[in-house]
Design a protein around this motif. Structure first.
Motif, short mmCIF file in Angstrom:
data_model
loop_
_atom_site.label_atom_id
_atom_site.label_comp_id
_atom_site.label_asym_id
_atom_site.label_seq_id
_atom_site.Cartn_x
_atom_site.Cartn_y
_atom_site.Cartn_z
N ASP A 129 3.89 -11.43 -2.32
CA ASP A 129 3.53 -10.11 -2.83
C ASP A 129 4.45 -9.71 -3.99
O ASP A 129 4.01 -9.14 -4.99
N ARG A 191 -4.52 -11.91 -3.53
CA ARG A 191 -3.78 -11.32 -2.41
C ARG A 191 -4.63 -10.19 -1.83
O ARG A 191 -4.26 -9.00 -1.91
N SER A 194 -2.94 -7.48 1.03
CA SER A 194 -1.53 -7.11 0.89
C SER A 194 -1.38 -5.66 0.45
O SER A 194 -2.26 -5.10 -0.21
#
Length: 382
Positions: A129, A191, A194
């Motif tokens: 992240d 992602r 996230s």
């Protein structure tokens, strides 16, 4: 200034918040579970021993100070603690040197860079992240530099009265927006569950133009992290917009025209319709009216109409503005200003606001201004 009122994908939203910190006495250094918590191991070049490094949590509108560390004689510093929930944080030396990271209670992050130009480039290990946020910073920085260069060229062209050059630069600006949007969405898709992605979608994606993408990501976030503050903020932002999202059928409006007779929005079905919310007292609305007049005169005989809803209270001022601005299309109002039934139905909180409807009454575009409106009409009214 470039006519597009939005900054290049809200580039400043993260960077501006980096310069606002409030002191907080909320500690994050007491672990509630043995072995639980985050650790940031830092390595900075060109940082004298004793240099202060600050850790701040991204709150609702600004960063809030959480911890302070000092650099040792080898450039090392460490932060350890726990977080109440996975969130975005800032590692900061000063306003010009900072890095955005994501922390949860299992993060073991290594961060390194040059203390004199940390914002320009740093490396992170141990957090996908945080690596995404580093890549995002690079995209935003490149986009900001491009926007500044284009604005300088635009202002120079405006000063010289070169209208053709100004229009060409506007087109380049819009193309730059599209490229940056594509780059940001690519990072988010990598992602999809996230907190970093949830923050990015809520703050760097314009839902007026990208509602379908934002809504699809919100669905994923709600499944993966329903209690995240970033998920909740995104959902709260999108829900009121659902009624006016591109692809939705425009809610009916049936208000009185200047002659006191009701005119329904649906009476214009079969044509492309610009649904325009404005008012005589609205300076930006009046400034935009000549562009709307130009588009109407160009396309009114080709299957295009305008349905203007005024948020006026004073009938005389409303009618005078219609006459003064040469607005020769359909007008309606209940003269209730912000309490307008139509305004409430469409969730109007600022004007000018416009939606372009197809012949079936579906919303196909929002807030087209100047050349953008003419370009869109030219493409659909072939």
């Amino acid at each position: 200034m470039l006519k597009n009122p939005k900054s290049l994908l809200l580039i400043g939203s993260v960077l501006c918040m980096a310069n606002a910190c409030n002191k907080s006495n909320v500690p994050t250094t007491t672990a509630t579970t043995p072995g639980a918590g985050y650790q940031i191991s830092g390595q900075l070049s060109n940082a004298p021993a004793g240099t202060k490094v600050y850790l701040a949590e991204l709150g609702e509108a600004q960063f809030v100070s959480r911890d302070t560390a000092s650099v040792d004689d080898k450039g090392h510093f460490t932060f350890k603690g726990t977080v109440p929930e996975p969130s975005l944080y800032q590692v900061k030396l000063n306003d010009q040197n900072q890095a955005l990271v994501a922390l949860d209670n299992s993060t073991n992050l290594e961060l390194s860079g040059d203390a004199t130009r940390l914002s320009e480039g740093y490396t992170v290990k141990g957090s996908e992240d945080s690596e995404m946020l580093r890549q995002l910073g690079a995209v935003l920085g490149k986009g900001r530099a491009s926007a500044q260069a284009l604005e300088q060229r635009y202002n120079a062209a405006a000063s010289a009265g070169r209208a053709d050059s100004m229009q060409a630069i506007e087109a380049q600006y819009m193309a730059a927006q599209a490229r940056n949007s594509a780059a940001i969405k690519k990072l988010v898709r990598q992602r999809p569950t996230s907190v970093a992605s949830a923050f990015v979608v809520n703050n760097l994606i314009n839902p007026d133009e990208e509602f379908a993408f934002a809504d699809s990501m919100a669905t994923l976030f709600k499944k993966a992290m329903p209690e995240s503050r970033y998920t909740k903020a995104l959902v709260a932002r999108l829900d009121p917009m659902r009624v006016t999202a591109v692809g939705a059928e425009a809610p009916e409006i049936n208000l009185n025209s200047p002659d006191g007779k009701p005119v329904a929005l649906s009476s214009l079905r079969g044509k492309y319709v610009l649904l325009d919310f404005w008012a005589s007292w609205c300076g930006p609305c009046r400034k935009e009216n000549p562009n709307v007049v130009k588009a109407y005169q160009k396309f009114k005989g080709k299957g295009f109409e305008i349905y203007s809803v005024s948020l006026d209270q004073n009938r005389d001022k409303w009618l005078k503005a219609i006459k003064d601005d040469n607005l020769t299309w359909t007008h309606v109002s209940d003269l209730k200003a912000w309490d307008s039934a139509a305004g409430k139905a469409y969730g109007i909180t600022s004007i000018p606001m416009s939606l372009l409807l197809d012949p079936q009454g579906r919303i196909i575009a929002k807030n087209l201004r100047g050349p953008a409106l003419e370009a869109k009409l030219a493409s659909v009214l072939k």
